[in-house]
Design an enzyme around this catalytic site. Structure first.
Site, PDB file in Angstrom:
ATOM      1  N   MET A 226       0.841  -1.187   0.000  1.00  0.00           N
ATOM      2  CA  MET A 226       0.000   0.000   0.000  1.00  0.00           C
ATOM      3  C   MET A 226       0.883   1.246   0.000  1.00  0.00           C
ATOM      4  O   MET A 226       1.531   1.570   0.996  1.00  0.00           O
ATOM      5  CB  MET A 226      -0.942  -0.020   1.202  1.00  0.00           C
ATOM      6  CG  MET A 226      -1.836  -1.270   1.232  1.00  0.00           C
ATOM      7  SD  MET A 226      -2.962  -1.319   2.642  1.00  0.00           S
ATOM      8  CE  MET A 226      -4.109   0.004   2.197  1.00  0.00           C
ATOM      9  N   SER A 227       0.912   1.936  -1.140  1.00  0.00           N
ATOM     10  CA  SER A 227       1.777   3.096  -1.306  1.00  0.00           C
ATOM     11  C   SER A 227       1.243   4.346  -0.619  1.00  0.00           C
ATOM     12  O   SER A 227       1.977   5.303  -0.389  1.00  0.00           O
ATOM     13  CB  SER A 227       1.963   3.393  -2.793  1.00  0.00           C
ATOM     14  OG  SER A 227       0.725   3.813  -3.356  1.00  0.00           O
ATOM     15  N   GLY A 228      -0.056   4.332  -0.316  1.00  0.00           N
ATOM     16  CA  GLY A 228      -0.705   5.535   0.183  1.00  0.00           C
ATOM     17  C   GLY A 228      -1.538   6.201  -0.888  1.00  0.00           C
ATOM     18  O   GLY A 228      -2.157   7.243  -0.658  1.00  0.00           O
ATOM     19  N   GLY A 229      -1.595   5.585  -2.083  1.00  0.00           N
ATOM     20  CA  GLY A 229      -2.393   6.097  -3.186  1.00  0.00           C
ATOM     21  C   GLY A 229      -3.701   5.354  -3.330  1.00  0.00           C
ATOM     22  O   GLY A 229      -3.956   4.354  -2.649  1.00  0.00           O
ATOM     23  N   VAL A 230      -4.529   5.821  -4.279  1.00  0.00           N
ATOM     24  CA  VAL A 230      -5.868   5.260  -4.429  1.00  0.00           C
ATOM     25  C   VAL A 230      -5.846   3.872  -5.052  1.00  0.00           C
ATOM     26  O   VAL A 230      -6.635   2.999  -4.662  1.00  0.00           O
ATOM     27  CB  VAL A 230      -6.763   6.221  -5.245  1.00  0.00           C
ATOM     28  CG1 VAL A 230      -6.242   6.407  -6.653  1.00  0.00           C
ATOM     29  CG2 VAL A 230      -8.219   5.739  -5.264  1.00  0.00           C
ATOM     30  N   ASP A 231      -4.960   3.618  -6.024  1.00  0.00           N
ATOM     31  CA  ASP A 231      -4.967   2.328  -6.705  1.00  0.00           C
ATOM     32  C   ASP A 231      -4.634   1.183  -5.759  1.00  0.00           C
ATOM     33  O   ASP A 231      -5.327   0.159  -5.736  1.00  0.00           O
ATOM     34  CB  ASP A 231      -3.969   2.344  -7.873  1.00  0.00           C
ATOM     35  CG  ASP A 231      -4.420   3.229  -9.024  1.00  0.00           C
ATOM     36  OD1 ASP A 231      -5.639   3.367  -9.225  1.00  0.00           O
ATOM     37  OD2 ASP A 231      -3.550   3.787  -9.728  1.00  0.00           O
ATOM     38  N   SER A 232      -3.562   1.330  -4.988  1.00  0.00           N
ATOM     39  CA  SER A 232      -3.179   0.246  -4.086  1.00  0.00           C
ATOM     40  C   SER A 232      -4.195   0.056  -2.973  1.00  0.00           C
ATOM     41  O   SER A 232      -4.403  -1.069  -2.498  1.00  0.00           O
ATOM     42  CB  SER A 232      -1.785   0.505  -3.493  1.00  0.00           C
ATOM     43  OG  SER A 232      -1.750   1.712  -2.759  1.00  0.00           O
TER      44      SER A 232
ATOM     45  N   CYS B 278      12.532  -1.202  -9.683  1.00  0.00           N
ATOM     46  CA  CYS B 278      11.872  -1.338  -8.385  1.00  0.00           C
ATOM     47  C   CYS B 278      10.977  -2.576  -8.357  1.00  0.00           C
ATOM     48  O   CYS B 278      10.961  -3.317  -7.374  1.00  0.00           O
ATOM     49  CB  CYS B 278      11.053  -0.081  -8.097  1.00  0.00           C
ATOM     50  SG  CYS B 278      10.234  -0.098  -6.484  1.00  0.00           S
TER      51      CYS B 278
ATOM     52  N   GLY C 273      -1.403  -2.389  -6.788  1.00  0.00           N
ATOM     53  CA  GLY C 273      -2.416  -1.670  -7.555  1.00  0.00           C
ATOM     54  C   GLY C 273      -2.065  -1.488  -9.009  1.00  0.00           C
ATOM     55  O   GLY C 273      -2.619  -0.604  -9.676  1.00  0.00           O
TER      56      GLY C 273
ATOM     57  N   CYS D 286       9.866   8.605  -8.051  1.00  0.00           N
ATOM     58  CA  CYS D 286       9.434   8.749  -6.663  1.00  0.00           C
ATOM     59  C   CYS D 286      10.509   9.323  -5.753  1.00  0.00           C
ATOM     60  O   CYS D 286      10.202   9.999  -4.771  1.00  0.00           O
ATOM     61  CB  CYS D 286       8.926   7.416  -6.117  1.00  0.00           C
ATOM     62  SG  CYS D 286      10.207   6.153  -5.905  1.00  0.00           S
TER      63      CYS D 286
END
Length: 382
Positions: free
Chosen positions: A19-25, A113, A137, A212
Site C-alpha cells: 500500500m503506497s498511500g495512493g488510491v490504486d493500491s 523497483c 495496484g 518517486c
C-alpha cells in the site's frame, strides 16, 4: 521457503498488500479483502529521510503517504505494518539509476523497483512469513494456464495498462503476484468513485507521475548533485562544436528541448540528441531522421515464462506509454536481437524493450545498442 503456488480458484489466500498511500493500491487491497482473502497491508519505507508532505502530485514514500496507507487499512479492516527497505532501495534502484545516467544510458527506475524491491525483496520476505501472494495496484492481469503455469497479460483497459513496467517478472514471481485492478474496464474516475464508496480518504489524492525519489521533479538537478558538473562539447554529426553542456548525464537520446545550442541548423529545422558519450563527455545532435532505428541489441533478458528458442514475430513496447510496434526478435546467447518492421525514433540505451504476443507479455530486456542503418552489422555488446 515454500515456493509452491497456492492459488487455486476459490482458495482463501494469505495476501500481503503493498500500500503506497495512493488510491490504486488502496482499492486493490480492498478488493482482495472483499474477495475473501486474508489480507495484511504493508507500506514500504523506501526513503531514509522521508519528507513530511509531498509537493503537489510529485514523489511518494513520504510520511503523509504512510499515514494515508494506514488510514486506508483501518477502513478496510486489515492489519497494517511499515517495512523499512530504504537501504535495499538505495542500492538496487537509486544507485543503479545514477550509475546508468553516468554511463550515458537512460534507465527506467520503475522496472528496477518492481524487479528488485516489490517482487524480490518484498516477495521473498512475504513467502518466508507464510504469505501466498503480494498484491499491488498495478493495472495488469495474471492468467493461469491449464497446466497451472502463470502468464502476464495487458490490463483489460489498454489506456491504463502497466504491464510494461512488470515485464521483468519471471514465472516464479508471477505465481505469487495479484493485480486486482487489471481485469477491470473502469476509468480512473470510476476507481476514485469506488474508493469514495468504500470510505477511503485517498479517493481524491493526486496521482504521482514522477520518479518517486526525486520529489521536486528536477532529474537533472538530482544527477548534478550526485555526479557533479563536467563541462563538455555539444557536437553536430560532422564533429563541429555547437555549444557546451555542464554534464552529459543531463541529456537523453531523442531529446529536443533544453539543448541551448544557440546556433540554428542550416535547414532551420529542430535538432535532437543522437548520441551521448560519457567517455569523451560529448553530446551529438542532428536532424530528426537521424534518429531512425532499424534494429537493436538488448541485454539481461528476463522471460515471463519459457524463453523463446528462435526468431519470431512479436509486438514491442519501448517506453511506459509508448505504442506497440511490430518486430522480429530472437534470443542470441545472453542477448536479444530485435528488428523493426518500420524504423522507430527516440530509442535510448538503458531503456527496456518489452515483447508481447497479443496481450501476453513474453519478456523484457535492457537496450544496449541500436542500429540506425540497415546495412550496419548487429552491434557488439561489451
Amino acid at each position: 521457503m515454500n515456493e509452491t503456488p497456492r492459488t487455486a480458484p476459490g482458495k482463501r489466500l494469505r495476501v500481503l498488500a503493498a500500500m503506497s498511500g495512493g488510491v490504486d493500491s488502496a482499492v486493490a487491497a480492498a478488493r482482495a479483502a472483499e474477495a475473501g482473502h486474508d489480507v495484511t497491508g504493508v507500506h514500504l519505507a523506501l526513503s531514509a529521510n522521508p519528507q513530511s508532505f509531498r509537493t503537489g502530485a510529485r514523489g511518494c514514500c513520504t510520511v503523509e503517504d504512510s499515514r494515508d496507507a494506514r488510514r486506508a487499512a483501518d477502513v478496510i479492516g486489515i492489519p497494517f505494518y511499515v517495512w523499512d527497505l530504504a537501504e535495499r532501495f538505495r542500492e538496487d534502484v537509486v544507485e543503479d539509476f545514477v550509475a546508468e545516467y553516468a554511463a550515458g544510458r537512460t534507465p527506467n527506475p520503475c522496472l528496477r523497483c518492481n524487479e528488485k524491491i516489490k517482487f524480490a525483496a518484498l516477495l521473498d520476505k512475504a513467502l518466508a512469513l507464510g504469505f501466498d501472494a503480494v498484491c499491488t495496484g498495478h493495472y495488469a492481469t495474471v492468467v493461469e494456464r491449464p497446466d497451472g503455469g502463470r502468464e502476464l497479460h495487458r490490463a483489460s483497459d489498454a489506456a491504463k495498462d502497466q504491464s510494461y513496467v512488470l515485464g521483468v517478472l519471471d514465472e516464479r514471481q508471477l505465481a505469487h503476484a495479484m493485480f486486482p485492478l487489471g481485469d477491470t474496464l473502469t476509468t480512473k474516475d470510476e476507481i476514485r468513485a469506488e474508493a469514495e464508496r468504500r470510505g477511503l480518504a485517498v479517493a481524491r489524492k493526486p496521482d504521482s507521475h514522477d520518479i518517486c525519489f526525486i520529489a521536486d521533479g528536477d532529474t537533472q538537478g538530482f544527477l548534478a548533485r550526485r555526479l557533479g558538473t563536467a563541462e563538455g562539447d555539444i557536437l553536430d554529426e560532422d564533429g563541429n562544436r555547437l555549444g557546451t553542456h555542464s554534464g552529459a548525464y543531463g541529456f537523453t537520446v531523442g531529446q529536443r528541448k533544453g539543448l541551448r545550442i544557440g546556433v540554428p541548423a542550416d535547414d532551420g529545422k529542430p535538432r535532437y540528441v543522437l548520441d551521448i558519450s560519457p567517455v569523451r563527455n560529448t553530446v551529438t545532435v542532428g536532424p530528426a531522421d537521424a534518429l531512425d532505428v532499424h534494429a537493436l541489441t538488448a541485454i539481461r533478458p528476463r522471460w515471463c515464462g519459457t524463453p523463446p528458442t528462435g526468431p519470431a514475430a512479436y509486438t514491442a513496447q519501448l517506453r511506459a506509454h509508448g505504442d506497440d510496434v511490430p518486430v522480429t526478435a530472437e534470443p542470441v546467447g545472453d542477448e536479444l536481437r530485435v528488428s523493426f518492421a518500420e524504423p522507430v525514433r527516440g530509442v535510448a540505451p538503458g531503456q527496456a524493450v518489452v515483447l508481447y504476443d497479443g496481450t501476453r507479455v513474453v519478456g523484457s530486456a535492457t537496450i544496449a545498442a541500436t542500429i540506425r542503418h540497415v546495412e550496419e552489422k548487429p552491434p557488439v555488446t561489451v
